[in-house]
Design a protein around this motif. Sequence first.
Motif, PDB file in Angstrom:
ATOM      1  N   ARG A 121      17.941 -22.003 -15.095  1.00  0.00           N
ATOM      2  CA  ARG A 121      17.996 -23.163 -14.199  1.00  0.00           C
ATOM      3  C   ARG A 121      17.886 -24.476 -14.980  1.00  0.00           C
ATOM      4  O   ARG A 121      18.663 -25.411 -14.760  1.00  0.00           O
ATOM      5  CB  ARG A 121      16.870 -23.082 -13.165  1.00  0.00           C
ATOM      6  CG  ARG A 121      17.061 -22.052 -12.085  1.00  0.00           C
ATOM      7  CD  ARG A 121      16.064 -22.271 -10.947  1.00  0.00           C
ATOM      8  NE  ARG A 121      14.679 -22.255 -11.421  1.00  0.00           N
ATOM      9  CZ  ARG A 121      13.926 -21.164 -11.470  1.00  0.00           C
ATOM     10  NH1 ARG A 121      14.422 -20.004 -11.089  1.00  0.00           N
ATOM     11  NH2 ARG A 121      12.667 -21.233 -11.902  1.00  0.00           N
ATOM     12  N   LEU A 149      17.768  -8.164 -16.407  1.00  0.00           N
ATOM     13  CA  LEU A 149      17.786  -8.939 -15.170  1.00  0.00           C
ATOM     14  C   LEU A 149      19.151  -8.865 -14.500  1.00  0.00           C
ATOM     15  O   LEU A 149      19.254  -8.621 -13.285  1.00  0.00           O
ATOM     16  CB  LEU A 149      17.424 -10.395 -15.482  1.00  0.00           C
ATOM     17  CG  LEU A 149      17.552 -11.404 -14.334  1.00  0.00           C
ATOM     18  CD1 LEU A 149      16.594 -11.052 -13.201  1.00  0.00           C
ATOM     19  CD2 LEU A 149      17.285 -12.821 -14.847  1.00  0.00           C
ATOM     20  N   THR A 202      20.257  -7.179 -10.876  1.00  0.00           N
ATOM     21  CA  THR A 202      20.920  -8.004  -9.854  1.00  0.00           C
ATOM     22  C   THR A 202      22.266  -7.417  -9.465  1.00  0.00           C
ATOM     23  O   THR A 202      22.621  -7.349  -8.278  1.00  0.00           O
ATOM     24  CB  THR A 202      21.111  -9.434 -10.389  1.00  0.00           C
ATOM     25  OG1 THR A 202      19.836  -9.978 -10.753  1.00  0.00           O
ATOM     26  CG2 THR A 202      21.752 -10.319  -9.333  1.00  0.00           C
ATOM     27  N   LYS A 212      14.930 -16.574 -15.807  1.00  0.00           N
ATOM     28  CA  LYS A 212      15.458 -17.269 -14.627  1.00  0.00           C
ATOM     29  C   LYS A 212      15.185 -18.769 -14.722  1.00  0.00           C
ATOM     30  O   LYS A 212      16.059 -19.594 -14.422  1.00  0.00           O
ATOM     31  CB  LYS A 212      14.819 -16.706 -13.355  1.00  0.00           C
ATOM     32  CG  LYS A 212      15.196 -15.278 -13.023  1.00  0.00           C
ATOM     33  CD  LYS A 212      14.431 -14.808 -11.784  1.00  0.00           C
ATOM     34  CE  LYS A 212      14.677 -13.355 -11.474  1.00  0.00           C
ATOM     35  NZ  LYS A 212      13.874 -12.883 -10.311  1.00  0.00           N
ATOM     36  N   SER A 213      13.964 -19.116 -15.133  1.00  0.00           N
ATOM     37  CA  SER A 213      13.603 -20.529 -15.259  1.00  0.00           C
ATOM     38  C   SER A 213      14.434 -21.218 -16.337  1.00  0.00           C
ATOM     39  O   SER A 213      14.928 -22.339 -16.143  1.00  0.00           O
ATOM     40  CB  SER A 213      12.113 -20.651 -15.575  1.00  0.00           C
ATOM     41  OG  SER A 213      11.752 -21.994 -15.802  1.00  0.00           O
ATOM     42  N   THR A 246      16.123  -9.255 -22.264  1.00  0.00           N
ATOM     43  CA  THR A 246      15.546  -9.535 -20.945  1.00  0.00           C
ATOM     44  C   THR A 246      16.622  -9.936 -19.953  1.00  0.00           C
ATOM     45  O   THR A 246      16.625  -9.476 -18.798  1.00  0.00           O
ATOM     46  CB  THR A 246      14.498 -10.650 -21.054  1.00  0.00           C
ATOM     47  OG1 THR A 246      13.535 -10.299 -22.039  1.00  0.00           O
ATOM     48  CG2 THR A 246      13.801 -10.870 -19.725  1.00  0.00           C
ATOM     49  N   GLU A 248      11.409 -11.703 -17.221  1.00  0.00           N
ATOM     50  CA  GLU A 248      12.590 -11.995 -16.399  1.00  0.00           C
ATOM     51  C   GLU A 248      12.418 -13.314 -15.655  1.00  0.00           C
ATOM     52  O   GLU A 248      13.378 -14.078 -15.493  1.00  0.00           O
ATOM     53  CB  GLU A 248      12.839 -10.844 -15.423  1.00  0.00           C
ATOM     54  CG  GLU A 248      13.298  -9.567 -16.093  1.00  0.00           C
ATOM     55  CD  GLU A 248      13.683  -8.499 -15.084  1.00  0.00           C
ATOM     56  OE1 GLU A 248      13.649  -8.791 -13.865  1.00  0.00           O
ATOM     57  OE2 GLU A 248      14.030  -7.386 -15.506  1.00  0.00           O
ATOM     58  N   ASP A 249      11.200 -13.605 -15.223  1.00  0.00           N
ATOM     59  CA  ASP A 249      10.949 -14.889 -14.557  1.00  0.00           C
ATOM     60  C   ASP A 249      11.185 -16.055 -15.516  1.00  0.00           C
ATOM     61  O   ASP A 249      11.710 -17.103 -15.112  1.00  0.00           O
ATOM     62  CB  ASP A 249       9.514 -14.931 -14.022  1.00  0.00           C
ATOM     63  CG  ASP A 249       9.292 -13.942 -12.886  1.00  0.00           C
ATOM     64  OD1 ASP A 249      10.281 -13.569 -12.231  1.00  0.00           O
ATOM     65  OD2 ASP A 249       8.127 -13.536 -12.676  1.00  0.00           O
ATOM     66  N   VAL A 250      10.791 -15.882 -16.775  1.00  0.00           N
ATOM     67  CA  VAL A 250      11.026 -16.940 -17.773  1.00  0.00           C
ATOM     68  C   VAL A 250      12.514 -17.157 -17.967  1.00  0.00           C
ATOM     69  O   VAL A 250      12.994 -18.304 -18.049  1.00  0.00           O
ATOM     70  CB  VAL A 250      10.347 -16.574 -19.114  1.00  0.00           C
ATOM     71  CG1 VAL A 250      10.718 -17.600 -20.185  1.00  0.00           C
ATOM     72  CG2 VAL A 250       8.834 -16.506 -18.949  1.00  0.00           C
ATOM     73  N   GLY A 258       8.531  -7.897 -16.045  1.00  0.00           N
ATOM     74  CA  GLY A 258       8.864  -8.802 -14.951  1.00  0.00           C
ATOM     75  C   GLY A 258       8.612 -10.260 -15.276  1.00  0.00           C
ATOM     76  O   GLY A 258       9.456 -11.118 -14.990  1.00  0.00           O
ATOM     77  N   PRO A 259       7.452 -10.610 -15.883  1.00  0.00           N
ATOM     78  CA  PRO A 259       7.204 -12.009 -16.255  1.00  0.00           C
ATOM     79  C   PRO A 259       8.263 -12.557 -17.206  1.00  0.00           C
ATOM     80  O   PRO A 259       8.631 -13.735 -17.119  1.00  0.00           O
ATOM     81  CB  PRO A 259       5.827 -11.956 -16.918  1.00  0.00           C
ATOM     82  CG  PRO A 259       5.151 -10.798 -16.275  1.00  0.00           C
ATOM     83  CD  PRO A 259       6.228  -9.787 -16.060  1.00  0.00           C
TER      84      PRO A 259
END
Length: 739
Positions: free
Chosen positions: A515, A534, A538, A511-512, A530, A507-509, A504-505
Motif C-alpha cells: 500500500r 500471500l 489470495t 500488505k502494508s 512472504t 504477510e501483514d507487513v 501471518g504477521p
Amino acid sequence: MKKNRQHSARVPFWLRWLVPVLLVLVWLAVAGIGGPTFGRLSEVSSNDQASFLPAGAEATHAQDWQAKFRDSSEIPAVIVVENDSAFTPAQLREAATLKGRLEALQAGSAVIGPIPSQDGKAVQFVVPIDSAGEVKNNVAELRAELEASAPAGMQAFVTGPAGLTADLVGAFAGIDGILLLVALGAVFVILLIVYRSLLLPVAVLFTSVFALCAAILLVFGMAKLGWIQLNGQSQGILSILVIGAATDYALLYVARFREALTHTTNRTAAALSAWKAAWEPILASGATVIIALLCLLFSDLNSNKALGPVAAAGILCSLFAALSLLPAMMALLGRAAFWPFRPRLLPETGREPELATGLEGQKGLWRATGSLVSRRPRTVWVASVLLLVVASAGVLQLKAHGVPQTDVILAASNAVDGQDALARHFEAGSGSPAVIVADETKSRQILDLVQASDGVGNAYLLAEGGAPVLAEGGVPITAEPAAPAVRDGKVLINATLNFAADSGPAEDVVKSLRREVKKLDAGALVGGVTATALDTNTTAQRDLVTIIPVVLAVILVILMLLLRAVLAPVLLVASVVLSYGASLGVSAVVFNQVLGFPGADATVPLFGFVFLVALGVDYNIFLMSRVREESLKHGTRAGILRGLGVTGGVITSAGVVLAATFAALGVIPIMFLVQLAFIVAFGVLLDTVLVRSLLVPALAYDIGPRIWWPSRLGRPEADGPARGQLSAEESEAAEAAVR
C-alpha cells in the motif's frame, strides 16, 4: 430348448479369442513401456516454489524482475551454527574456517558469513546453490560437511529456501514406491473380501496397474514436450486417482458381467452384454471427472493448472482400461474368474421377475434398506439432510488460509529446525527477505520508506555483483551501496522482516508495504517468500469462487444428458454439494481438535470439492442410470428399490476402495496430502453410505415419477404397479426375509 441353444450358441473365433488376446497383448506392451517410465518422472518433475506460484500475481512478476538482477539461477541455503552459550573468539575463528570448505563444495561460489548473532550464540552463513541442479543433493553435501566439520558441541542446520526445498523433495520421495504399494495392498485386501475369489482381484488390479502405466507414459510425454508442468503433488494424486477410478469402473463392469453370466453359458456373450450395459454409466462417470478436473485450468495457480490435465489424463487411461482390457480378460476367463464361487445359470422363469414392489429377489442388508426407504421415504431423506447440515456447521472452524512453510512437512526436518534456530538468534525473516522492485529515480525515497516501516528490521539496495557486505547482526555496512544494480530503469531493495517469512504477521507487513510503496511508485512490486505465500492464498480463495460454479454447471449438463431429465440431475448435484459441505465440516473439526494442525492449505477446499463432487456424482450416476433402466421396465418406485438393491453392494465396494486408495496419500508426510486424503476418503464413505444409499433413493421414492421431469418417464401413469408405498403386509414380509 430353443432359448437354451441360443444361450450356448458359438461365437465366431475372431470375437471369442482373437480380439480379447489382441487387446491383452496391446495393454501388455503399453505396460512394458510405461512401467519403467515411472522411475523417470523425476526427470520432468519439479518441486521448486516456481511450480506452485500464482501465474499472474504481483509476487510472480517481482520474481521475474528479481531474476534479471541475478547472474545465475541460484537460491540461498542459510546455514545456522548454534551454541548453548556465547561463542568465544577461538570458536568464532573455528567457525570462520567453515567458509572455505563450503565454497569448495559449491565450486567457488561466494559464501556470505560468518555473521554472528547479536546474542553471540549463533553464526549464520548464506550459501548460494544452483537451482538448476539437484538442490536435494547439494543440501545433503552441505549437511554432511557440517556434521564432519562443525565445532564440537554445537548444532548445525541448513535451512532457508534451499534447505526447505530439499526437505520437501525428500518428503515426496515415497511417492514412487511406498504410496503405490500401500494403495495396491489396500485395494487387493478389499477385493478379496468383496469377491471371495483369488483370480478376480488380480484381474482388477492388473486393470488398475496397466491403466496407471498408460497414464504415466502419457503424462511423461506431455511433460517432456512442455505441455504440462509436473510436480510431486500432481504425481502422488495421479497414482491414487488412477488406481481408485480404474478399480471403481472395473467393479461396475464385473457386477454387470456376473449378472450376465446368470443368463448365458457363453462367456463372450456375457462379456459383450456386460459391456453394453456398463459402457454408458462408466463413460458418463469418466467424462464427468475429466471435465471437472480440466476446469482447474481456469485457476490462476500454477499448481492447480498442473494438476488438471495430469489427473484428467489418468482418468482417461482408467476409462480405456476398464472398457477394453478388463472385458477382454473376462471374455477369456469366463466363470473361472469367480472361482471358487462361480455364478450359476438361473432358470428361464427366474431371470426377469415381474416386480410388484421392487424388493423381489433381494435379501439381506439391501432388502432391509429398500424396505426402510419405501416405508418412511420422507423421514429418511429429511433426517439425512438434517444430519448433513449439522455436520456442515463445522466448516466455520476451517482455517484454510495457508500454513507456514515450516508446518507443511510433517516428518522430522533439519530445515524446519533451522528456521526455529534462526528465529531464536537472528531477525526472524533473515534469509528470506521481502523484495521490492522500484523505479530507479525513486529508489532513495522508497528505501527510506521501507526502512521506517513497522515490521522491517533492515533494508538495502542491491549492489552490482550481489548483496552488500554484511556486518555484525546481518546489517549492511552502508544503508545505500555506492553502485546500486539497475536493470531497465529498476532497482531492487531487500527488506529483512522482524517476523518469520511464512508467518501471518509477515504477510501483514507485506500488505502494508504494498500500500505505502505504491503511493510513491505506482509501478513498484513487492515480492519474496512472504509475498508469494500471500498471493497464493489470495488466489486460492478467488479460485473457489471462479471454478466451483463452472464444475457444477458441467456436471449438471452431463447428468441431464445421461438421465434425460432436469429435476433428478438438479437434486443429485444438490445432494453431492451438501455431502461436500458435511465432509469439509467434519474434516475441520478433525484437523483442529484431533490432529492439531495449525490450519489448512489454501488449495485444500478447492481440490476437495473437485474430487468429492466429481467422484461423488459417479456413484449417483451408477445408481440412477440403473434406476432409470429398471423404471422403464417396472415403474419408477419399483425401479428405485430394484436399482438400489442391485447396485448397493458394488457401489459400496467401489466407495470403500476409493476411500482406501485416497487414504493411502496419508503416508506421504506433507500436510496438504494428508488433509486431502482425509477429506476425500471420509467424503466418499459419507457419500456412499448415507447419500447414495438413503438420501437419494428416499427423496426419489418420495417424489415418484416426477423425478424424471420433463421426460415421458416423469408422467404419473409411468409409475407402473408400484405407484403406492409398500403395504404393511409387504413390509413385514421384507423384514421377515431379512431376519
